[in-house]
Enzyme design. Structure first.
Site, short mmCIF file in Angstrom:
data_model
loop_
_atom_site.label_atom_id
_atom_site.label_comp_id
_atom_site.label_asym_id
_atom_site.label_seq_id
_atom_site.Cartn_x
_atom_site.Cartn_y
_atom_site.Cartn_z
N ASP A 192 -15.60 52.62 6.86
CA ASP A 192 -15.18 51.51 6.13
C ASP A 192 -14.25 51.60 4.89
OD1 ASP A 192 -17.18 52.77 4.97
OD2 ASP A 192 -18.39 51.03 4.16
N GLU A 193 -13.84 52.96 4.70
CA GLU A 193 -12.78 53.09 3.52
C GLU A 193 -11.69 54.40 3.93
OE1 GLU A 193 -14.44 54.89 0.23
OE2 GLU A 193 -16.25 55.62 1.20
N ASP B 148 -11.59 49.70 0.79
CA ASP B 148 -12.93 49.94 1.02
C ASP B 148 -13.57 48.35 1.48
OD1 ASP B 148 -15.66 50.52 0.86
OD2 ASP B 148 -15.90 50.72 -1.12
#
Length: 366
Positions: free
Chosen positions: A106-107, A12
């Site tokens: 983003d993850e 993350d």
């Protein structure tokens, strides 16, 4: 009770959009940065850790963020730049495994069970984080665990710029003290129902027999029981098909339901164009369901959907169904709306499509 052992990493990026802005503009470093357009209609896309100290969070109305942190620097989002960085990060993932399941820009989950480049999942997570730092000048946090949901919880334990490892023999001890709301799928409503049964922690949840949970919550009760013992057999899915294609817009001023038709048509045109591109890139997948999303002036979100007997085969049919879904909203006629969205979902293989079997309403009942 045990599940097949895997080695899963959840990575993350830390305050991703805001961190990209701070990286690219030295004057923003160390300052509370809010990624959002200013104004009454905007919501926060991301907040730097300096802004989070004041209570600013993503999805919060921008005007509230400004009240909480008057000294915040507002930066309009640049998704082209964020997507470019996201591609860099995913290229780093791909050096270590082919089993990558992105959850957002983003993850992502990574299955490194059979990865052989490094001696352990922990070493792999360390290498990934180091490469992200070196190649993007950004930081990422990671969780390593035997399954997806524990890895995701673990990645949050040492944020920002941290690594937390939960080994198979540590799973039950790790979960026991956590609030039951940390379990996936347990929102505020379910948390309240469990509190009514005297359940506040995962350890409390283990005490209840699975039969009692099933009697109260049906199949979800059994799932709760499994999660309490750390069982999650979901695999990392590297190629997840599109679930819905949609477009939405927030208005400059709130509108009545009867005023939404031209906006529904405009957004349907955008969604239909994306659907046609999807058919070129992934031929043979047909959308059956039309979805209408609305957000009221007081931020209540509601959706209405319909899977008609004959799938929407043209833009005109799509628009007609989407506009017709306004009749199912069921709110007072004076209600005003700040956002509308339309989408296509329920994708199937055309060879499996049986019009006689598709007589469903918005709740899926026949």
């Amino acid at each position: 009770m045990s599940a097949p052992s895997r080695k899963i990493i959840h990575v993350d990026m830390d305050a991703f959009y805001a961190s990209v802005e701070q990286r690219d503009d030295a004057s923003l470093r160390g300052r509370p940065v809010v990624v959002a357009w200013r104004g009454n209609r905007s919501v926060v896309c991301a907040a730097s850790y300096e802004a989070r100290v004041f209570g600013v969070r993503s999805a919060m109305p921008a005007v509230r963020a400004e009240r909480l942190c008057p000294q915040a620097v507002f930066v309009p989002p640049d998704f082209v730049r964020y997507k470019a960085v996201s591609r860099q990060v995913r290229a780093i993932f791909a050096r270590h495994t082919d089993l990558i399941e992105p959850l957002s820009l983003d993850e992502a989950y990574l299955d490194v069970t059979h990865a052989t480049a490094l001696p352990s999942a922990t070493a792999t997570a360390q290498a990934i984080r180091a490469a992200i730092r070196e190649e993007t000048q950004l930081t990422a946090s990671a969780g390593v665990a035997p399954n997806k949901f524990i890895a995701k919880i673990a990645s949050d334990f040492r944020k920002p710029d941290g690594l937390f490892v939960v080994r198979p023999q540590q799973v039950e001890d790790f979960l026991a003290p956590l609030a039951v709301g940390r379990l996936p799928g347990v929102g505020r409503v379910m948390e309240g129902k469990l509190a009514g049964l005297g359940i506040g922690s995962v350890g409390d949840l283990r005490v209840l027999p699975v039969e009692q949970l099933e009697a109260r919550f049906g199949r979800w009760g059994r799932r709760l029981h499994e999660l309490a013992f750390g069982i999650d057999e979901r695999p990392v899915v590297s190629e997840r098909p599109t679930l819905q294609i949609s477009a939405e817009d927030t208005f400059a001023s709130d509108l009545l339901l009867d005023e939404l038709a031209p906006h529904i048509e405009r957004l349907a045109e955008k969604a239909w164009a994306s659907y046609q591109r999807e058919q070129v890139e992934t031929p043979g997948r047909l959308a059956r369901t039309v979805v209408l999303k609305l957000k009221t002036s007081d931020f209540q979100i509601l959706t209405r959907s319909l899977t008609p007997a004959e799938r929407p085969g043209s833009l005109e049919a799509f628009v007609s169904i989407a506009c017709g879904l306004r009749e199912r909203v069921g709110l007072p006629s004076r209600t005003r709306y700040r956002l509308v969205g339309v989408g296509l979902g329920g994708f199937i293989d055309p060879h499996a499509f049986d019009p006689q079997a598709e007589l469903f309403g918005e709740d899926g009942s026949r």
